[in-house]
Design an enzyme around this catalytic site. Structure first.
Site, mmCIF file in Angstrom:
data_model
loop_
_atom_site.group_PDB
_atom_site.id
_atom_site.type_symbol
_atom_site.label_atom_id
_atom_site.label_comp_id
_atom_site.label_asym_id
_atom_site.label_seq_id
_atom_site.Cartn_x
_atom_site.Cartn_y
_atom_site.Cartn_z
ATOM 1 N N HIS A 179 0.844 -1.373 0.145
ATOM 2 C CA HIS A 179 0.044 -0.010 -0.062
ATOM 3 C C HIS A 179 0.697 1.111 0.123
ATOM 4 O O HIS A 179 1.459 1.743 1.001
ATOM 5 C CB HIS A 179 -0.903 0.101 1.276
ATOM 6 C CG HIS A 179 -1.834 1.174 1.452
ATOM 7 N ND1 HIS A 179 -2.224 1.679 2.648
ATOM 8 C CD2 HIS A 179 -2.275 2.002 0.448
ATOM 9 C CE1 HIS A 179 -3.129 2.718 2.435
ATOM 10 N NE2 HIS A 179 -3.011 3.053 1.043
ATOM 11 N N ASN B 208 -4.867 3.540 8.310
ATOM 12 C CA ASN B 208 -6.266 4.016 8.328
ATOM 13 C C ASN B 208 -6.895 3.597 9.442
ATOM 14 O O ASN B 208 -7.926 4.265 10.007
ATOM 15 C CB ASN B 208 -7.130 3.511 7.040
ATOM 16 C CG ASN B 208 -6.380 4.456 5.936
ATOM 17 O OD1 ASN B 208 -5.956 5.689 6.077
ATOM 18 N ND2 ASN B 208 -6.452 3.811 4.449
#
Ligand code: A1D88
Length: 652
Positions: free
Chosen positions: A143, A194
């Site tokens: 990511h 996140n």
């Protein structure tokens, strides 16, 4: 497969993330194929790369000409040929599980058996993506953050079947392209960044919804008092209020009423012209220092983020260090939640969560087991010697998080390690420098060098975010570091390659000598912030280069280049890049060969003598000279001279 076997990379997707990843991978020297489903999309992506490389070249941020990098990039539309030779495929397709699973089904067929298949998803489970292939052990999450060229962090995520070999090779690959990887060892929703970031916006929205605070008050306090780069509402407007809304909805979490209203009214943030702030008819996120409030309960937001961090650590998803690195590099936090919790005291955080949990009964305040266990074990943070991190005693066995410290024989090499912040000096970093020097073994250390990590800065000054909430009386504690460097009883050398500004410049001036690459820049921009150099810069500069030049630097705030700095006597040498390490080594080499006691005395006499009258200074000098006459080193020095050989000083 090891990272050495990766030669050919294919990036699937030429959109924002796809072309950004392609650019970064090609810049690192790999051959890359960038593939998308239509020629036009691929061409647009390629043009974006050309534009970006041009910009980087203008800023002198490339190690080779843009053409050389572009030559390593091939574009394609046909999937089969694009991935046929790939050792690593980085898929950056739209965030839709079905689309991704289709692609992985094809990859199964078209890629060679050894290829690693990495997904740049930010929200989909790696395990679900991997199920579309017969080799889920070679599927991993990778990511990147947006924009990949600028953002340093990459989360390397294990799916349920991912092998260590796949994850480790991916991790090493990320390092090889100059990015910082962190392991996310379990396939949890939101991964690390996140997951921890969620409550930042969520809790702020609950507090405003419940009438506890106003939007500007929250944003201003979090930025100006707690040092975050952006307030929660400003951030939501930037990323899109609907984005956070859908993430919470999918996770089955209750939505704060204010968020619900904004989505219903289609006021989604900057992209619709209006969100929490008005970007069309208003001034956007126009909160200021004056909106911050001492009454605002910021701990409620931070406690929830820390709680998330504790869940991740307790569940072995990530180490405290990975969480903190992730939040610093991925979200621009001034320090990670684990470190912040250790400073606040874990018992304070736990109390806040328990109090809120009892009051509201809301599951989101239920304290993580890990947090409860640490507090029960008395490991409540830095003051207790352990919390998320171990602090050891003051005897030197401390782990530094902002420095790389290398004790190589007689040289203590200290690297400031916050390249994402241009090695800006945070309170923690300065505290670590003091600790390294105060615990240095003076029996062995004969020289100290300072340098900055990365290729952009020695240090761009004090961490501006760290001024948040700083009280005037605390300034003295921070500046003590410069005196510790100045007074360290061994010669110190600042190796400057890049920006050397503000407090970074003051650190360099507190060293005995400075060597710089020609394109380094020296300055005191503090005046542009309404400040003055507070780490000894005004005084050291005036003594080194005289009143006129020192005042020019301080009053105008404009940096000077290394050549001028050398001419003014601010630094010892300005040298070309390719000579830099050699010249530094020569300086260090001379010091190591020198007599330690005489060097120590010389440093003291020269430092202290500057601020006493000449007579007292000369007395100090002659006394030191007299004392040195009785040392073994002076015998050795004179004997070596007589025998026409090099002396071997022992510091006695
Ligand atoms: C007592 C002592 C007081 C002081 O020392 S006060 C501080 C004095 N120093 C300054 O005012 C310098 C501030 N920095 C700059 O002006 C610029 O930077 C540079 C000219 C050095 C480089 O500019 P560019 O090449 O455009 O890089 P970038 O995007 O500004 O910086 C990269 C990241 O580094 C962060 N950063 C830079 N300097 C500091 C700092 N001093 N404190 C905290 N962060 C800093 C930025 O914000 C950004 O971060 P993101 O990528 O998240 O936007």
């Amino acid at each position: 497969m090891s990272v050495d076997n990766i030669d050919q990379v294919t990036v699937l997707g030429a959109g924002n993330m796809g072309h950004g990843i392609t650019e970064v991978v090609a810049m690192a020297g790999y051959d890359v194929v960038m593939r998308d489903i239509e020629q036009e999309i691929v061409e647009d992506g390629y043009e974006d790369i050309e534009w970006s490389l041009e910009k980087l070249a203008e800023k002198d941020r490339l190690e080779e000409e843009p053409e050389g990098i572009l030559e390593r990039i091939e574009t394609a539309v046909d999937l089969e040929s694009a991935v046929a030779d790939a050792d690593l495929v980085i898929e950056a397709a739209p965030e839709n599980l079905e689309i991704k699973r289709d692609i992985y089904g094809d990859l199964e067929e078209f890629t060679s058996d050894h290829a690693i298949l990495a997904s740049n998803t930010s929200s989909l489970p790696i395990t679900d993506i991997a199920e579309a292939t017969d080799r889920p052990e070679q599927v991993v999450g990778m990511h990147f953050f947006n924009p990949p060229v600028k953002m340093d962090l990459v989360e390397v995520i294990y799916g349920e079947e991912t092998t260590d070999e796949t994850a480790e090779t991916t991790y090493e690959f990320v390092e090889s392209i100059g990015k910082t990887p962190i392991y996310v060892r379990k396939d949890v929703r939101g991964f690390v960044v996140n997951t921890v970031l969620g409550p930042f916006g969520d809790e702020a929205a609950w507090m405003v919804s419940e009438g506890e605070a106003g939007i500007r008050e929250v944003d201003a306090t979090m930025v100006h008092e707690r040092g975050y780069p952006m307030g929660p509402f400003e951030l939501a407007d930037l990323t899109g209020i609907d984005v956070g809304y859908h993430v919470r909805k999918e996770a089955g979490q209750p939505i704060p009423p204010i968020t619900e209203e904004k989505v219903e009214d289609d006021e989604l943030g900057q992209k619709t012209g209006k969100g929490y702030y008005d970007y069309e008819d208003g001034d956007g996120a126009d909160y200021g220092h004056e909106d911050a409030s001492e009454e605002f309960d910021w701990l409620r937001i931070e406690a929830r983020m820390i709680n998330r961090a504790a869940e991740l650590v307790g569940d072995d998803v990530a180490t405290p260090d990975a969480v903190d690195t992730g939040m610093r590099l991925g979200a621009g936090f001034p320090e990670g939640p684990c470190r912040r919790a250790d400073k606040l005291g874990l018992e304070t955080v736990l109390e806040k969560l328990e109090e809120l949990h009892e009051e509201t009964g809301e599951a989101r305040f239920a304290p993580a087991d890990y947090l409860v266990e640490r507090v029960e074990a008395g490991e409540t943070g830095e003051d207790a010697g352990a919390g998320f991190y171990e602090y050891g005693d003051d005897g030197g066995d401390r782990e530094y998080r902002n420095l790389n410290v290398l004790r190589d024989d007689e040289v203590l090499a200290i690297e400031l390690d916050r390249p994402e912040r241009m090695n800006a000096l945070s309170e923690d970093l300065m505290d670590e420098i003091e600790h390294v020097l105060e615990t240095a073994d003076l029996e062995t250390v004969r020289c100290v060098t300072f340098e900055g990590a990365g290729d952009r800065a020695f240090s761009a000054g004090a961490d501006i975010g760290g001024f948040a909430g700083l009280e005037p009386w605390e300034a003295g504690e921070i500046t003590s570091m410069f005196e510790t460097v100045n007074d360290f009883p061994r010669p110190t050398i600042a190796k400057v390659d890049g920006y050397c500004l503000g407090a970074g410049h003051e650190l360099a001036l507190a060293c005995d000598m400075r060597i710089a690459t020609a394109d380094s820049a020296f300055g005191f921009p503090e005046i542009t912030l309404g400040l003055l150099p507070g780490g000894g810069g005004t005084q050291r500069a005036i003594r080194m280069i005289g009143e006129a030049r020192a005042k020019e630097l301080v009053f105008r705030g404009e940096p000077i280049d290394a050549e001028t700095a050398e001419e003014w006597g601010l630094i010892n040498r300005a040298v070309e890049d390719d000579e830099f390490e050699d010249v530094c080594e020569e300086f260090v080499g001379d010091i190591l060969e020198g007599p330690p006691v005489a060097l120590d005395f010389a440093k003291k006499v020269m430092n202290r003598g500057q601020d006493t009258d000449l007579e007292a200074a000369l007395t100090m000098e002659s006394q030191s000279f007299g004392l040195l006459l009785s040392t073994e080193d002076v015998m050795e020095g004179t004997a070596a001279f007589a025998a026409d050989r090099d002396p071997e000083f022992e510091g006695k």
